[in-house]
Design a protein around this motif. Structure first.
Motif, mmCIF file in Angstrom:
data_model
loop_
_atom_site.group_PDB
_atom_site.id
_atom_site.type_symbol
_atom_site.label_atom_id
_atom_site.label_comp_id
_atom_site.label_asym_id
_atom_site.label_seq_id
_atom_site.Cartn_x
_atom_site.Cartn_y
_atom_site.Cartn_z
ATOM 1 N N LEU A 311 0.826 -1.205 0.000
ATOM 2 C CA LEU A 311 0.000 0.000 0.000
ATOM 3 C C LEU A 311 0.863 1.259 0.000
ATOM 4 O O LEU A 311 0.606 2.213 -0.736
ATOM 5 N N THR A 314 2.547 1.765 -3.384
ATOM 6 C CA THR A 314 1.565 2.119 -4.415
ATOM 7 C C THR A 314 1.111 3.561 -4.263
ATOM 8 O O THR A 314 1.011 4.309 -5.241
ATOM 9 N N GLU A 315 0.832 3.976 -3.025
ATOM 10 C CA GLU A 315 0.408 5.359 -2.790
ATOM 11 C C GLU A 315 1.515 6.346 -3.121
ATOM 12 O O GLU A 315 1.249 7.456 -3.585
ATOM 13 N N SER A 447 -8.049 -0.035 -4.514
ATOM 14 C CA SER A 447 -8.412 1.317 -4.951
ATOM 15 C C SER A 447 -7.214 2.044 -5.552
ATOM 16 O O SER A 447 -7.329 2.716 -6.588
ATOM 17 N N LYS A 448 -6.049 1.920 -4.917
ATOM 18 C CA LYS A 448 -4.851 2.590 -5.424
ATOM 19 C C LYS A 448 -4.405 1.998 -6.760
ATOM 20 O O LYS A 448 -3.967 2.722 -7.656
ATOM 21 N N SER A 451 -6.740 3.230 -9.452
ATOM 22 C CA SER A 451 -6.463 4.648 -9.691
ATOM 23 C C SER A 451 -5.229 4.822 -10.560
ATOM 24 O O SER A 451 -5.198 5.678 -11.451
ATOM 25 N N ARG A 452 -4.197 4.004 -10.322
ATOM 26 C CA ARG A 452 -2.983 4.073 -11.136
ATOM 27 C C ARG A 452 -3.251 3.637 -12.581
ATOM 28 O O ARG A 452 -2.513 4.015 -13.493
#
Length: 476
Positions: A311, A314-315, A447-448, A451-452
């Protein structure tokens, strides 16, 4: 020695202003001198033309040049400037041949206008020049005509003979040049004052940005600059504020993830510590069952740490994505095959509906596989025995995207909770999720990843009226 930007700009302005002022002053000075000299020459030519008419009449009346000096008197010798002054003295009842000369001589400004009359054969008939070294001018003079337009002489006056100006003319030109110099100095000084306030106005946003940067460097990420300008400095201020917002969000994210991680890690660590203390005190036997329990907790702890790393990277945008064209149908079948044993155990059915044209999508196979694995795993976890999980895809040409829907027949999620399920460590029922082994990070990671990919993921109303429905959009 460190010099402030304002002073550097001011010095640059001063240099430009001074150089520009000097160039302009010199240009105007040279232009004025040339224009004045040209005006004097035109005046002298006009005087010579006027005198040529007088001399022509005189010659026609007398038939000789004898006594010509008597008609070339002071008023004529002063040219047009002398004529005007002579008229003023005559109006006062004064003798122009003496008083005007005395008046100018007393001031050191009188010098007779040079006049020369030569014959067609270039012999000198008359001149008022006392210098014996003068030469007959090579310039074209004004002809004096006799009968039948016969040239009987050529007249030269003032600058037609030499380039030297009369004292009164030089005095006038000097006064003009002095005025130009004073005006240039005044203009430079005024421009410098204007430049000072202009530079101060221009550098004000820079000073504000410097102060705000120092505050950011000290850890005050709430600092913003209030610069309302529609130029590059305004764009810079906007960019600075966006950067400050990003830093503030990153700081809040860091503090939040530290707090969340500490909270989530505390539970398995406490369980491990408790089991070990009980074993050391002899409350729990140090047998295979007790050690297996501790091992299971360490596995959960390892899984949690691994998901936190995924996470976080990724963020932060540190995870690389290998984009390729992949088949969603093959990906869905590959994921669902992993849950055949669980499906059989709970008697759960998969209903897969792939619409034409919604098969291929551009994405990272491994990352999208992880997303489907997380969502379908949650659906299986909370779908009761005998339930159904519907997976469907369809194409929306209006936005060039593919929709992927995963809907289960479980207990569902309240509408007010749906937007929160993609937050880190968020649990609708914490006890139920922890008992089921969930970390609360799966949907946040999903979600991340989406989004990417430039897509979206959200929980929406289920079509069947019950259960949970997750809809993903992915660009083609």
């Amino acid at each position: 020695m460190k010099m402030k930007l304002m002073y550097k700009i001011m010095l640059s302005f001063m240099l430009i202003i001074v150089i520009g002022g000097v160039i302009i002053a010199l240009t105007i000075n040279i232009s004025t001198s040339r224009s004045f000299t040209a005006m004097v020459r035109e005046s002298d030519i006009a005087y010579a033309q006027e005198l040529s008419i007088t001399l022509s009449v005189y010659y026609l009346q007398t038939g000789t040049w004898d006594g010509v000096a008597n008609i070339i008197r002071l008023p004529s010798q002063m040219g047009m400037m002398g004529n005007n002054a002579s008229r003023r003295l005559k109006a006062q009842g004064q003798d122009t041949d003496t008083n005007f000369v005395d008046h100018l001589s007393a001031r050191g400004q009188f010098k007779a206008l040079p006049v020369m009359l030569i014959s067609p054969s270039k012999s000198i008939i008359f001149t008022n020049m006392n210098d014996t070294g003068f030469k007959i001018p090579e310039t074209t003079g004004v002809p004096v005509f006799g009968l039948n337009n016969e040239v009987i002489g050529v007249i030269f006056a003032g600058s037609m003979i030499g380039s030297e100006l009369l004292p009164v003319q030089e005095a006038f030109l000097n006064s003009v040049q002095k005025a130009i110099l004073l005006a240039s100095i005044a203009a430079i000084f005024a421009t410098f004052i204007i430049a000072y306030f202009l530079v101060k106005h221009i550098t004000a946003p820079v000073r504000a940005l410097k102060s705000a940067s120092n505050s950011i460097a000290k850890g005050d990420f709430k600092t913003r600059v209030d610069i309302n300008r529609h130029d590059e400095l305004g764009d810079l201020a906007t960019g600075f504020n966006l950067m400050a917002e990003s830093l503030e969000a990153a700081e809040q994210w860091k503090q939040q993830i530290i707090a969340d991680s500490a909270h989530e890690l505390r539970t398995p660590v406490s369980l491990i510590q408790g089991h070990l203390e009980m074993m050391l005190e002899g409350v729990y036997p140090m047998d295979r069952k007790g050690i297996q329990s501790i091992y299971d907790e360490t596995q959960l702890l390892t899984s949690l740490i691994s998901e936190l790393q995924v996470l976080s990277s990724t963020e932060a945008g540190q995870t690389s994505f290998e984009m390729e064209t992949i088949s969603l149908e093959e990906l869905i079948i590959s994921v669902t095959n992993n849950f055949k044993a669980k499906m059989t155990e709970k008697n759960i059915e998969f209903d897969i509906d792939i619409k034409p044209g919604s098969t291929n999508v551009l994405g990272d196979r491994q990352k999208l596989y992880q997303v489907l694995l997380n969502i379908i795993s949650n659906s299986l976890k909370f779908t009761p025995e005998g339930g159904i999980i519907k997976i469907s895809t369809w194409l929306d040409k209006t936005i060039d995207s593919i929709y992927l829907s995963i809907e289960d027949s479980g207990s569902g999620i309240a509408p007010e909770e749906r937007s929160k399920i993609f937050d880190r460590f968020y649990r609708i029922d914490k006890h139920r999720n922890r008992d089921a082994g969930g970390s609360g990070l799966g949907l946040a990671i999903s979600s991340k990843i989406i989004s990417r990919h430039g897509g979206t993921i959200k929980a929406v109303d289920p079509l069947s009226g019950k259960g949970t429905r997750i809809v993903i959009t992915l660009p083609l």
